[in-house]
Design a protein around this motif. Structure first.
Motif, PDB file in Angstrom:
ATOM      1  N   MET A 139     137.148   4.904  75.418  1.00 23.82           N
ATOM      2  CA  MET A 139     137.924   5.879  76.509  1.00 23.82           C
ATOM      3  C   MET A 139     138.689   6.807  75.706  1.00 23.82           C
ATOM      4  O   MET A 139     138.891   7.856  76.328  1.00 23.82           O
ATOM      5  N   SER A 140     138.710   6.789  74.146  1.00 25.30           N
ATOM      6  CA  SER A 140     138.871   8.244  73.769  1.00 25.30           C
ATOM      7  C   SER A 140     137.926   9.254  73.816  1.00 25.30           C
ATOM      8  O   SER A 140     138.287  10.370  73.983  1.00 25.30           O
ATOM      9  N   LEU A 141     136.681   8.789  73.879  1.00 22.98           N
ATOM     10  CA  LEU A 141     135.596   9.775  73.996  1.00 22.98           C
ATOM     11  C   LEU A 141     135.766  10.593  75.685  1.00 22.98           C
ATOM     12  O   LEU A 141     135.736  11.576  75.780  1.00 22.98           O
ATOM     13  N   VAL A 142     136.283   9.513  76.469  1.00 19.09           N
ATOM     14  CA  VAL A 142     136.402   9.939  77.764  1.00 19.09           C
ATOM     15  C   VAL A 142     137.649  11.116  77.828  1.00 19.09           C
ATOM     16  O   VAL A 142     137.561  12.116  78.750  1.00 19.09           O
ATOM     17  N   LYS A 143     138.555  10.737  77.039  1.00 19.76           N
ATOM     18  CA  LYS A 143     139.810  11.550  77.261  1.00 19.76           C
ATOM     19  C   LYS A 143     139.444  13.049  76.472  1.00 19.76           C
ATOM     20  O   LYS A 143     139.916  14.049  76.864  1.00 19.76           O
ATOM     21  N   VAL A 144     138.605  13.007  75.339  1.00 15.39           N
ATOM     22  CA  VAL A 144     137.963  14.169  74.741  1.00 15.39           C
ATOM     23  C   VAL A 144     137.307  15.206  76.045  1.00 15.39           C
ATOM     24  O   VAL A 144     137.611  16.308  75.966  1.00 15.39           O
ATOM     25  N   LYS A 145     136.377  14.327  76.414  1.00 17.16           N
ATOM     26  CA  LYS A 145     135.655  15.062  77.623  1.00 17.16           C
ATOM     27  C   LYS A 145     136.444  15.584  78.860  1.00 17.16           C
ATOM     28  O   LYS A 145     136.241  16.926  79.001  1.00 17.16           O
ATOM     29  N   THR A 146     137.579  14.935  78.900  1.00 18.68           N
ATOM     30  CA  THR A 146     138.315  15.149  80.053  1.00 18.68           C
ATOM     31  C   THR A 146     139.278  16.727  79.659  1.00 18.68           C
ATOM     32  O   THR A 146     139.360  17.598  80.284  1.00 18.68           O
ATOM     33  N   ALA A 147     139.660  16.432  78.422  1.00 17.57           N
ATOM     34  CA  ALA A 147     140.313  17.426  77.774  1.00 17.57           C
ATOM     35  C   ALA A 147     139.746  18.779  77.692  1.00 17.57           C
ATOM     36  O   ALA A 147     139.958  20.196  78.112  1.00 17.57           O
ATOM     37  N   LEU A 148     138.354  18.439  77.351  1.00 18.94           N
ATOM     38  CA  LEU A 148     137.506  19.867  77.463  1.00 18.94           C
ATOM     39  C   LEU A 148     137.348  20.574  78.694  1.00 18.94           C
ATOM     40  O   LEU A 148     137.021  21.834  79.049  1.00 18.94           O
ATOM     41  N   GLY A 149     137.126  19.605  79.875  1.00 20.48           N
ATOM     42  CA  GLY A 149     137.255  19.967  80.998  1.00 20.48           C
ATOM     43  C   GLY A 149     138.283  20.716  81.661  1.00 20.48           C
ATOM     44  O   GLY A 149     138.186  21.587  82.475  1.00 20.48           O
TER      45      GLY A 149
END
Length: 604
Positions: A1-11
């Motif tokens: 989930m941490s990676l998901v949050k990072v990707k979403t933040a970049l989005g």
């Protein structure tokens, strides 16, 4: 989930994250000047007697001896309690500075229930009554505004908490003043109220800009309108706010409106809010002979107008309930139903295209009459099948039917799990329909249901959503279209295909063939572990499930698959066509446990 949050933040974009961080730090630490602003409202009536020509144009009567919230009329004669929710009657704090009040109060529930009366729809309605010769409406207008100011001292209470809410008040006060011909001889009391609002909006607009949604357009509009209004009446402070508003009006149109007219929020109702905002800004600019906006802005608004025209049913005014729907509606010059989008489309068409969207007379022309704008003679060309490739929508159309198809093209954050959703309309009636939103703060089960895949006409894999919900307003792992075939139109058929692969490896490709009396949907699915459920959320009717068909007086639906169908069931689901209003609808569910192709044929 941490990676998901990072990707979403970049989005979301690093500049936007920085804007939010600086805003929150500034309010908490105290270096944002919004915490230190003061503003006194001058005494006296806000509006003076109307001296212009008496009109005889139909008014919006939704506030005549009643209250109307989120498009739903309720009994009510008295001045509203400005701190009481119209949704659950709970009271919001009124004795604290706005920045000391939390964002979400479990006891209060949905804060929008408090904000609704303070959006000042009634100000416009009462102004219309005055222009139509009702002198008592002036007394009522001033009395309600005086009570509002007494109950909402500057910057105290939840009605000062949101910059967009303050901006909507500015826009509706400006609209009322236009109707009453008092924009250049405005009372000191009203000017001081406008100035107090601009002082609230200006220091925090970067937070609104960071959202990449209609908060930024609304606040920019309020600054532009309110700033130029003050300047017209001799207040030099208005010039800086007018310039600030102009900058962000141009910037937001360039960034948030795609070349094909799609808007960043992937929502029909929010698209209307944005377009109405720019329509009011353009009316204000024209009425006061202010410099024209850039050609780039007008190009974007032409495209945005065309987009909403395509999504609006010309016979009923209704539109697909796509994306988030918070009950918002600006420019309340007509008493038409909340779900009638024609007044907004007709106004924007006249302003930005110099054409009419709807050729017959009707209440959709009322805003033009009230604003004393000429109804153009040239008509917009009839709808033809169109693929809005920037936003991820295809619109297919025949003589008596329309189909809207979503596929994921998320440059901005999506709000719902609606990839490959189909909205099907027949003779002006919504046969396959989207559930809507219901509420932003009625409980997690509502947020999950209405924003989830179960509320859309698409495939659900293994009982998980297409994208995980990270917070109330944020989804992660934004889908991307992995398969896309261009829209092909012949004399007998319209065809389009799109598909995606989710984070679990589940694949869904949907091919649509649309003919004059037949709709064929083929769903190719694979990669799931346990089961896949195809749903069609149906218009309320006397549906009968007979073998592999479901039949009503509206149409007949036949379904088949090249694998074993494990379950076919006509169940009960829910929809919310109006904010905080919920009703049951029939839902067809078709379940399979193997990869394969499901075929649905709709005969009409």
């Amino acid at each position: 989930m941490s990676l998901v949050k990072v990707k979403t933040a970049l989005g979301l974009g690093l500049p936007n994250l920085a804007r939010v961080f600086v805003y929150q730090l500034g309010v908490k630490a105290g270096f944002n000047k919004v915490k230190s602003i003061t503003s006194a409202i001058k005494p006296g009536d806000l509006f003076t007697p109307y001296t212009g020509t008496i009109f005889n144009i139909p008014c919006n009567t939704q506030w005549n001896d009643k209250h109307t919230f989120f498009g739903v009329e309720k009994d009510g004669l008295a001045i509203p309690n400005w701190h009481q929710s119209c949704l659950n009657s709970e009271l919001a704090p009124s004795d604290k500075l706005w920045h000391l009040i939390g964002d979400f109060n479990n006891q209060l529930g949905d804060i929008k229930g408090v904000w609704e009366a303070s959006r000042f729809d009634w100000v416009v309605c009462f102004a219309q009554q005055i222009v139509n010769g009702d002198e008592s409406a002036l007394l009522k207008l001033n009395a309600w505004l005086t009570d509002w100011m007494k109950s909402n001292p500057t910057y105290n209470g939840v009605n000062w908490k949101c910059g967009q809410e303050a901006s909507i008040r500015v826009m509706h006060l400006a609209l009322a003043t236009l109707l009453l011909k008092q924009t250049q001889n405005t009372t000191p009391a009203l000017l001081s109220l406008i100035k107090a609002h601009l002082k609230r909006v200006s220091p925090t607009i970067m937070y609104a800009i960071a959202q990449d949604n209609n908060h930024g357009t609304s606040e920019a509009a309020a600054l532009y309108i309110g700033g130029s209004w003050l300047a017209l009446n001799g207040d030099v402070d208005g010039v800086k706010w007018q310039k600030q508003g102009l900058k962000w009006l141009e910037n937001r149109a360039a960034r948030l409106i795609e070349d094909d007219g799609s808007f960043s929020q992937y929502s029909v109702t929010y698209h209307r809010v944005m377009l109405d905002t720019y329509s009011l800004v353009e009316v204000w600019r024209q009425k006061h002979s202010l410099p024209s906006f850039s050609e780039r802005l007008y190009t974007k608004l032409k495209a945005a107008t065309n987009w909403l025209y395509y999504f609006t049913n010309s016979s009923t005014g209704d539109a697909p309930n796509l994306g988030a729907n918070d009950g918002a509606r600006l420019i309340p010059l007509t008493g038409t139903d909340y779900r009638d989008f024609r007044p907004s489309v007709q106004l924007a068409s006249a302003l930005f295209l110099n054409k009419t969207a709807f050729e017959f007379s009707g209440e959709f022309n009322t805003p033009l009459e009230w604003l004393e704008l000429k109804i153009p003679e040239q008509l917009i060309l009839s709808k033809v099948p169109k693929d809005f490739t920037d936003g991820g929508y295809a619109c297919l159309t025949t003589q008596n039917a329309d189909l809207y198809f979503n596929y994921p093209k998320f440059k901005f954050r999506p709000s719902q799990n609606d990839a490959l959703h189909i909205d099907f309309w027949l003779n002006g009636q919504n046969i396959f329909r989207d559930a809507g939103t219901f509420s932003y703060n009625a409980g997690q089960k509502y947020i999950d249901y209405y924003g989830g895949v179960k509320s859309h006409n698409t495939i659900e894999f293994d009982e998980h959503d297409q994208m995980p919900r990270l917070s109330r307003f944020l989804l992660g792992d934004w889908l991307k279209t992995s398969i896309k075939k261009e829209l092909i139109v012949t004399n007998t058929e319209q065809t389009i295909t799109a598909g995606y692969k989710d984070r679990f490896g589940c694949k869904h490709a949907r091919e649509i063939k649309f003919r004059p009396n037949l709709l064929i949907i083929q769903d190719m699915i694979s990669g799931f572990n346990d089961k896949a459920v195809l749903r069609f959320r149906l218009a309320p009717a006397d549906w009968k499930l007979v073998g592999n068909s479901i039949i009503s007086e509206l149409c007949s639906i036949n379904f088949s698959a090249d694998v074993t169908i494990k379950r076919v069931e006509l169940t009960i689901g829910f929809e919310s066509r109006y904010y905080y209003q919920e009703s049951e609808i029939p839902v067809l569910e078709i379940e399979v446990h193997e990869s394969g192709t499901l075929t649905t044929e709709v005969q009409f």
